[in-house]
Design a protein around this motif. Structure first.
Motif, PDB file in Angstrom:
ATOM      1  N   ALA A  56       0.830  -1.203   0.000  1.00  0.00           N
ATOM      2  CA  ALA A  56       0.000   0.000   0.000  1.00  0.00           C
ATOM      3  C   ALA A  56       0.865   1.254   0.000  1.00  0.00           C
ATOM      4  O   ALA A  56       0.553   2.236  -0.693  1.00  0.00           O
ATOM      5  CB  ALA A  56      -0.925  -0.010   1.222  1.00  0.00           C
ATOM      6  N   LYS A  57       1.956   1.243   0.749  1.00  0.00           N
ATOM      7  CA  LYS A  57       2.865   2.394   0.757  1.00  0.00           C
ATOM      8  C   LYS A  57       3.486   2.606  -0.614  1.00  0.00           C
ATOM      9  O   LYS A  57       3.628   3.750  -1.072  1.00  0.00           O
ATOM     10  CB  LYS A  57       3.980   2.185   1.782  1.00  0.00           C
ATOM     11  CG  LYS A  57       3.572   2.477   3.192  1.00  0.00           C
ATOM     12  CD  LYS A  57       4.790   2.377   4.103  1.00  0.00           C
ATOM     13  CE  LYS A  57       4.475   2.798   5.495  1.00  0.00           C
ATOM     14  NZ  LYS A  57       5.670   2.770   6.362  1.00  0.00           N
ATOM     15  N   MET A  58       3.831   1.526  -1.290  1.00  0.00           N
ATOM     16  CA  MET A  58       4.428   1.652  -2.622  1.00  0.00           C
ATOM     17  C   MET A  58       3.421   2.210  -3.616  1.00  0.00           C
ATOM     18  O   MET A  58       3.760   3.041  -4.461  1.00  0.00           O
ATOM     19  CB  MET A  58       4.952   0.289  -3.082  1.00  0.00           C
ATOM     20  CG  MET A  58       6.169  -0.184  -2.325  1.00  0.00           C
ATOM     21  SD  MET A  58       6.664  -1.862  -2.707  1.00  0.00           S
ATOM     22  CE  MET A  58       7.212  -1.682  -4.381  1.00  0.00           C
ATOM     23  N   ALA A  62       2.976   5.885  -2.874  1.00  0.00           N
ATOM     24  CA  ALA A  62       4.148   6.632  -3.345  1.00  0.00           C
ATOM     25  C   ALA A  62       4.134   6.754  -4.868  1.00  0.00           C
ATOM     26  O   ALA A  62       4.507   7.807  -5.407  1.00  0.00           O
ATOM     27  CB  ALA A  62       5.425   5.931  -2.885  1.00  0.00           C
ATOM     28  N   ALA A  63       3.698   5.728  -5.568  1.00  0.00           N
ATOM     29  CA  ALA A  63       3.636   5.803  -7.027  1.00  0.00           C
ATOM     30  C   ALA A  63       2.572   6.783  -7.492  1.00  0.00           C
ATOM     31  O   ALA A  63       2.761   7.512  -8.469  1.00  0.00           O
ATOM     32  CB  ALA A  63       3.358   4.402  -7.600  1.00  0.00           C
ATOM     33  N   VAL A  64       1.442   6.822  -6.788  1.00  0.00           N
ATOM     34  CA  VAL A  64       0.367   7.746  -7.167  1.00  0.00           C
ATOM     35  C   VAL A  64       0.791   9.189  -6.884  1.00  0.00           C
ATOM     36  O   VAL A  64       0.533  10.079  -7.690  1.00  0.00           O
ATOM     37  CB  VAL A  64      -0.938   7.385  -6.401  1.00  0.00           C
ATOM     38  CG1 VAL A  64      -1.988   8.483  -6.555  1.00  0.00           C
ATOM     39  CG2 VAL A  64      -1.477   6.043  -6.889  1.00  0.00           C
ATOM     40  N   ARG A  65       1.449   9.424  -5.782  1.00  0.00           N
ATOM     41  CA  ARG A  65       1.890  10.771  -5.452  1.00  0.00           C
ATOM     42  C   ARG A  65       2.991  11.259  -6.402  1.00  0.00           C
ATOM     43  O   ARG A  65       3.043  12.438  -6.745  1.00  0.00           O
ATOM     44  CB  ARG A  65       2.434  10.815  -4.022  1.00  0.00           C
ATOM     45  CG  ARG A  65       1.374  10.839  -2.977  1.00  0.00           C
ATOM     46  CD  ARG A  65       1.995  11.039  -1.607  1.00  0.00           C
ATOM     47  NE  ARG A  65       0.975  10.961  -0.583  1.00  0.00           N
ATOM     48  CZ  ARG A  65       1.203  10.859   0.686  1.00  0.00           C
ATOM     49  NH1 ARG A  65       2.465  10.801   1.129  1.00  0.00           N
ATOM     50  NH2 ARG A  65       0.222  10.794   1.548  1.00  0.00           N
ATOM     51  N   GLY A  66       3.858  10.349  -6.783  1.00  0.00           N
ATOM     52  CA  GLY A  66       4.966  10.749  -7.643  1.00  0.00           C
ATOM     53  C   GLY A  66       4.561  10.937  -9.091  1.00  0.00           C
ATOM     54  O   GLY A  66       5.242  11.612  -9.834  1.00  0.00           O
TER      55      GLY A  66
END
Length: 74
Positions: free
Chosen positions: A64-66, A69-73
């Motif tokens: 979930a963290k990954m 992080a992918a959506v935010r980046g």
């Protein structure tokens, strides 16, 4: 002078105690009758089950963290 006498007496004491013949191969109590009655198979299974559940939760959390992080980046 007293130091030499004291060392001599301590040496005699240790020599005398070493001649008493303490058993170096003392055998402890036999507890096999108590330990054979206990089955650790179910306990081991339960501990491994809890560990597996925690690993699944950890992997889901990391995933979930990954994804976040992918959506935010992106």
């Amino acid at each position: 002078m007293f130091a030499k006498t004291k060392q001599y007496l301590v040496g005699l004491l240790f020599a005398g105690l070493s001649m008493l013949g303490f058993s170096a191969h003392a055998v402890g109590p036999d507890l096999s009758t108590l330990t054979t009655a206990v089955d650790f198979g179910t306990v081991t299974t339960a501990v491994l089950g809890v560990a597996a559940a925690l690993i699944v939760v950890y992997i889901a959390w990391k995933g979930a963290k990954m994804v976040i992080a992918a959506v935010r980046g992106g």
